[in-house]
Design a protein around this motif. Sequence first.
Motif, PDB file in Angstrom:
ATOM      1  N   ARG A 222       0.833  -1.211   0.000  1.00 50.32           N
ATOM      2  CA  ARG A 222       0.000   0.000   0.000  1.00 50.32           C
ATOM      3  C   ARG A 222       0.863   1.254   0.000  1.00 50.32           C
ATOM      4  O   ARG A 222       0.525   2.261  -0.641  1.00 50.32           O
ATOM      5  CB  ARG A 222      -0.934  -0.009   1.204  1.00 50.32           C
TER       6      ARG A 222
ATOM      7  N   ARG B   6       2.172   1.906  -3.490  1.00 47.56           N
ATOM      8  CA  ARG B   6       1.088   2.478  -4.319  1.00 47.56           C
ATOM      9  C   ARG B   6       0.871   3.953  -3.974  1.00 47.56           C
ATOM     10  O   ARG B   6       0.720   4.798  -4.857  1.00 47.56           O
ATOM     11  CB  ARG B   6      -0.195   1.687  -4.105  1.00 47.56           C
ATOM     12  N   ALA B   7       0.848   4.257  -2.690  1.00 45.25           N
ATOM     13  CA  ALA B   7       0.641   5.649  -2.265  1.00 45.25           C
ATOM     14  C   ALA B   7       1.769   6.552  -2.776  1.00 45.25           C
ATOM     15  O   ALA B   7       1.529   7.679  -3.207  1.00 45.25           O
ATOM     16  CB  ALA B   7       0.544   5.723  -0.747  1.00 45.25           C
ATOM     17  N   GLN B   8       2.996   6.026  -2.739  1.00 43.64           N
ATOM     18  CA  GLN B   8       4.121   6.827  -3.235  1.00 43.64           C
ATOM     19  C   GLN B   8       4.046   7.006  -4.755  1.00 43.64           C
ATOM     20  O   GLN B   8       4.333   8.094  -5.269  1.00 43.64           O
ATOM     21  CB  GLN B   8       5.441   6.172  -2.822  1.00 43.64           C
ATOM     22  N   GLU B   9       3.664   5.944  -5.475  1.00 37.17           N
ATOM     23  CA  GLU B   9       3.516   6.036  -6.931  1.00 37.17           C
ATOM     24  C   GLU B   9       2.451   7.053  -7.315  1.00 37.17           C
ATOM     25  O   GLU B   9       2.592   7.781  -8.292  1.00 37.17           O
ATOM     26  CB  GLU B   9       3.153   4.666  -7.517  1.00 37.17           C
ATOM     27  N   GLU B  10       1.358   7.091  -6.539  1.00 36.34           N
ATOM     28  CA  GLU B  10       0.250   8.001  -6.830  1.00 36.34           C
ATOM     29  C   GLU B  10       0.462   9.390  -6.213  1.00 36.34           C
ATOM     30  O   GLU B  10      -0.365  10.268  -6.387  1.00 36.34           O
ATOM     31  CB  GLU B  10      -1.063   7.403  -6.301  1.00 36.34           C
ATOM     32  N   ASN B  11       1.561   9.527  -5.489  1.00 37.53           N
ATOM     33  CA  ASN B  11       1.894  10.795  -4.822  1.00 37.53           C
ATOM     34  C   ASN B  11       0.837  11.193  -3.797  1.00 37.53           C
ATOM     35  O   ASN B  11       0.482  12.360  -3.652  1.00 37.53           O
ATOM     36  CB  ASN B  11       2.102  11.910  -5.853  1.00 37.53           C
ATOM     37  N   TRP B  12       0.323  10.182  -3.071  1.00 34.24           N
ATOM     38  CA  TRP B  12      -0.640  10.412  -2.005  1.00 34.24           C
ATOM     39  C   TRP B  12       0.145  10.600  -0.709  1.00 34.24           C
ATOM     40  O   TRP B  12       0.353   9.668   0.066  1.00 34.24           O
ATOM     41  CB  TRP B  12      -1.597   9.233  -1.867  1.00 34.24           C
TER      42      TRP B  12
END
Length: 80
Positions: free
Chosen positions: A22, A25-31
């Motif tokens: 997770r 994914r958050a880092q890839e989406e810049n969340w």
Amino acid sequence: MLRINPKMLSRLEELEADLLARLRRAQEENWLGEAEGINLTLTFLRAKREETQRRARRPAVDLGIPRARSAKDHSRKDYP
């Protein structure tokens, strides 16, 4: 003050793997907020795992079974 049963350590490993996925994914989406929250959860999870492992290495202490004091116990001079 949640105490983890040492038998559940493998479950903590599964949770950590899920959190790491997770986090990626958050880092890839810049969340950024989501990534910060996941990192905080990972910190708590790892601390809880270390505490559980430490407790599992300590031997159990037998405190015995308490008994009621008798009237004779109260009459002793060394009794406070």
